[in-house]
Structures are given as structure tokens and as C-alpha cells.
Design a protein around this motif. Structure first.
Motif: not given
Length: 510
Positions: A170, A172-174, A480, A496-497, A499
Motif C-alpha cells: 500500500d 500510501k501507508h509506506e 488498484s 483508500g489503499k 496498491m
């Protein structure tokens, strides 16, 4: 009797009409002599607002703003809210360069006081806030940015070294995790890294305290997120204040040691510790430094995280621009490795390397045009002022109104940007330079004039450090759908994620 009464009524009406006409003529003559006062802007009435409900229910804020802009022009007022919108560079000029006595913050940002503390920002008077703004300018001015680059690059390399040979993440998270590490290293300093997990947790509690309820009721202890925010701010203030106190006690010996070691005095925290107020020469107090650095961390994290994700999503959705950015990296690696001072063939001047990327710079700039960090900037009209549109219409903006510059619309006006809905980094390249041709305030993703973001250069360096490394070392693919914007957040972000699949590669032996 009947005729007499009717005649009297008609005579009275005629007299009133004549009187009104004479009065209007006199009024117009007076206005003509004394320079006619411009009318107020067109007002968006309740009927027009009801027509926006479908777009509002879809969460399509830009569509709402575009419709109002199309129907009412570049200056209009939403009467029920007493908000006047200024669209485009001509109408927005006063917003960005008006005097502080005319266009100020008022109490619009009162909700930030519990986030950062009463000692900084909108918890202090205008003069003190301007001085604190100068501290930021000094800490992030161009000739000081160079010292932040090596720590940035080191954090980027260490983080992506943990990725495998291939996988799916993901994005965004990274990037959020990585940018917190970069901010911790460059803004807060090495001392905080030993407690970084705790600092991140506290910072997120402060972040989560920014919501619709806290905007309207910033000091209410009934709201659970407010209580968590306040507790986290006190703990984070204590951690940073301890570091500030320790550095001050160590004094010049600490500075000499840290400079030799390549840290300490090179971080933004030390720059804020060394800052002095001009009026009395006093140093910033511990609580002030803590509040300032938390507010800077907040701004840097949101701007750079969202901009990095949007840049990646746009690049990975446009293969021709992705290929151009990769080609630029191949060329620059050869160029800068060959010019390395140590003769090893590796890049040693990372600052020179990152600032020599016009293609990647334009890719980031175009992502920020379409997805500005602050879609709308707001101020308060402290005094009445006049604004002139591109078409030559002049309007009077009343004192007390909130004035808004909807950057998400101004960045897409068709008379400046060709096919403004398309992602086209080439629009900023040689021979086009649409933002410059459009004149001052044509591109305001980082504000403009008095309201320019002091961290713009720092943000670009962070994003380039990340994406230049990714482009050189990985084949990437967006798996995604292209993310929509989450307009439910007070600071809109990719929804959202996001990916992305990766496969490790290397463009050169560097």
C-alpha cells in the motif's frame, strides 16, 4: 367625491415618482463625483445551493465549485455563510498580497491552538506569530536545505532496503511511514529517534484531533478525540522540551560536537532553538520550540505524504511520463556519478543530484496542480476592499466576510491551462510554461505572495529523494484503481489503499 379622491391619489403617486427620480439623479451625480462605490459580488442564493446537492452527496467538491464559478463568475458570495470566493489569478491577487491589516486570519484557525499549544501560531498575537514565521523561513531557507539532503537520502535508502525482490504494498501507508522517519530525523533530530514509535503514536493522536467537531468546538472536553489530542500534545511537548533543555545546557560544546558528527545543529530543531525575537533578543522558550516543531511536522507530513502518493499514482497511470522520468534518472546517474569528487563513480553530491531533475520536478508540480495540499485557502477580510476580475468587473468585498481562494479550481482555469483536467507535466516545460504565461498567482498549490508556504523547497526535496530512488531501483505498477479524493477529510487525501506491485531492479552500479 370619488373623482376627487382618485385624482388626489394619482397626484400623490406622481409626486412620489418625481421625488424618487430627482433623488436618484442626485445620488448618481454624487457617486459620479466621488468615484462610484463598486457593488457587492453576485450572491449564491438558496435555490442555487439546492442545485448543488447532487454533487455534494457524491462528495464531488470540485464539481460544486466549478458549477458556481461557471454560473456566477470569478467573484461570488455564498450569502448564508458570508463567504466570498475569489477564483483565478486576477481575482485572487488581493487575497495573496493584501496587507495583514486588510486580509488576516481572524479566528478562522482557532482550532489549531489546542493542537500545537497557546505559545505559538494562532494562540499568540499577530506580531509574535509573524516572528515565529520568520524562524521557519530561516530554518528552511534555500541555502540551509542542502544540510537536510544526506539524512533524507539515508532514511530513504534504509527504508526501501527492507523491501524484498518483489511484492505488493500500500503505497500510501509506506510513504506515510517513510516521511515520518524523514521528518523525525531532519526536523526533530537524532535524540527523538530512540523514542520514535512513541512520538509517532502521540503525533497521530494530535492529528486525529483534527475533525469537524474539533473545528467548531476546539476546547470541548466532552469530545473524546479532543481529550486524546490534549493528552498527546502535553506528552509530546514534554519529550521535545526535554531535548531542547538538554541541548541548551550543553551549549556550545554540544554544537561543536554535533557539527563534527554531522547532526544536531544541522536539524531544524536546533535552528528553532537558536532563533531570537527581534524586539527584545530573547530566545524561543522550550514550550514555543516544542509547539513550533510539532506544527511544522504536521504541515510537512501532510503535504509531502499526499503529494508523494498523488505523484506516484499519476506517474504509474501515465506510462509515457513514467518512461521520461526513468530516462532522466538514467542520464543523471551517469552524469553525477562521473562527476563525483571522490572518483569512486558513486553519487556524492545528493543535493546537486536532486535539484537537477527538471522532468521529475514537473511531474510532481503537475500532480500538485491537480491535487493541491490545501484545496481552498481562507482568510478574513478585516477591512472592506475592492477586487477586479479578468473581465473588468469590480466588486466590493465587505469587511467581516471570510474570503476563500479555491486553489483546486484556480489551478484548472481553461484560459491558463490547456486541457486543465489532464495530467500533463509538459505544460510546465520549455516553450509552454503555462503557469508563467498566465501571470502571477496562476499556480498557487503552495500559496503565493505573503501566504507562500515556506516549506515548498523542503517538500520538493523529500518527494524527489523518494521517487528518484524508486524509479532507479524498482519496476512499479499500480494494481488498484486510480484513487479518488477523500473529501470527507478536513485535509483531503487519496481515498483508500493505493496498491502498487514492485520488482527490484537497478539502473546502474551506483
Amino acid at each position: 367625491m370619488e373623482i376627487t379622491s382618485t385624482g388626489a391619489v394619482l397626484l400623490a403617486i406622481a409626486a412620489l415618482a418625481i421625488t424618487a427620480a430627482v433623488t436618484e439623479i442626485a445620488r448618481r451625480r454624487r457617486r459620479g463625483v466621488a468615484c462610484e462605490t463598486p457593488p457587492p459580488p453576485p450572491v449564491v442564493n438558496c435555490t442555487a445551493l439546492l442545485g448543488l446537492l447532487p454533487a455534494l452527496l457524491r462528495g464531488d467538491v470540485p464539481a460544486m465549485m466549478r458549477r458556481l464559478y461557471t454560473e456566477f463568475g470569478s467573484v461570488f458570495t455564498v450569502g448564508v455563510l458570508r463567504v466570498t470566493f475569489l477564483v483565478g489569478p486576477e481575482a485572487s491577487a488581493h487575497f495573496f498580497q493584501g496587507l495583514e491589516s486588510e486580509v488576516g486570519h481572524g479566528r478562522l484557525f482557532e482550532f489549531t491552538v489546542p493542537m500545537f499549544g497557546r505559545e505559538v501560531g494562532h494562540g499568540v498575537d499577530d506580531a509574535t506569530r509573524m516572528e515565529q514565521g520568520r524562524f521557519f523561513v530561516e530554518a528552511l531557507k534555500p541555502n540551509r536545505l542542502r544540510i537536510h539532503v544526506d539524512p533524507m537520502v539515508q532514511e530513504v535508502e534504509n527504508y526501501f532496503a527492507k523491501w524484498g525482490q518483489d511484492g505488493t504494498v500500500d503505497l500510501k501507508h509506506e510513504l506515510e511511514q517513510l516521511l515520518l522517519l524523514i521528518s523525525g530525523r531532519c526536523l526533530l533530530g537524532r535524540e527523538v529517534m530512540a523514542r520514535f514509535d512513541e512520538v509517532c503514536r502521540l503525533f497521530r493522536d494530535i492529528e486525529n484531533g483534527l475533525n469537524l467537531m474539533s473545528v467548531f468546538f476546539p476546547y470541548s472536553r466532552v469530545i473524546p478525540s479532543n481529550r486524546r489530542r490534549d493528552a498527546a500534545r502535553e506528552k509530546l511537548h514534554a519529550i521535545i522540551s526535554d531535548i531542547v533543555r538538554s541541548r541548551k545546557l550543553q551549549g556550545d560544546h554540544h554544537h561543536d560536537h554535533q557539527e563534527a558528527a554531522g547532526n544536531g545543529k544541522h536539524d531544524v530543531l536546533q535552528s528553532l532553538i537558536d532563533s531570537r525575537y527581534r524586539d527584545d533578543g530573547r530566545a524561543a522558550a522550550e514550550a514555543e520550540v516544542a509547539g513550533l516543531v510539532i506544527s511544522l511536522l504536521f504541515a510537512a507530513k501532510h503535504t509531502s505524504t499526499h503529494a508523494s502518493v498523488w505523484t506516484g499514482a499519476r506517474l504509474l497511470s501515465h506510462r509515457e511520463f513514467l518512461a521520461a522520468a526513468v530516462d532522466e534518472q538514467e542520464h543523471l546517474v551517469r552524469k553525477h556519478a562521473a562527476a563525483a569528487a571522490d572518483g569512486t563513480g558513486t553519487i556524492t553530491d545528493h543535493y546537486g543530484f536532486l535539484t537537477d531533475m527538471p522532468t521529475l520536478h514537473r511531474c510532481i508540480k503537475e500532480a500538485l496542480r491537480l491535487h493541491p495540499p490545501a484545496p481552498t485557502m481562507v482568510r478574513t477580510a478585516l477591512k472592506q476592499f475592492a477586487v477586479r476580475t479578468r473581465e473588468g468587473h469590480e466588486y466590493r468585498v465587505p469587511a467581516g466576510h471570510t474570503i476563500a481562494s479555491p486553489i483546486v479550481i484556480s489551478n484548472r482555469v481553461a484560459y491558463i491551462y490547456k486541457d486543465p483536467h489532464l495530467y500533463d507535466p509538459g505544460r510546465f516545460g520549455p516553450g509552454r510554461e503555462e503557469d508563467k504565461v498566465g501571470g502571477k498567482f496562476s499556480y498557487t498549490s503552495f500559496g503565493g505572495g505573503r501566504n507562500s508556504c515556506v516549506g515548498e523547497g523542503y517538500a520538493y526535496l523529500q518527494i524527489k529523494a523518494i521517487w528518484s530512488h524508486l524509479l532507479r531501483n524498482f519496476e512499479l505498477r499500480l494494481v488498484s484503481p486510480f484513487p479518488k479524493t477523500d473529501w470527507s477529510k478536513l485535509v483531503p487525501e487519496p481515498k483508500g489503499k493505493v496498491m502498487v506491485s514492485y520488482k527490484r531492479r537497478q539502473l546502474s552500479t551506483t
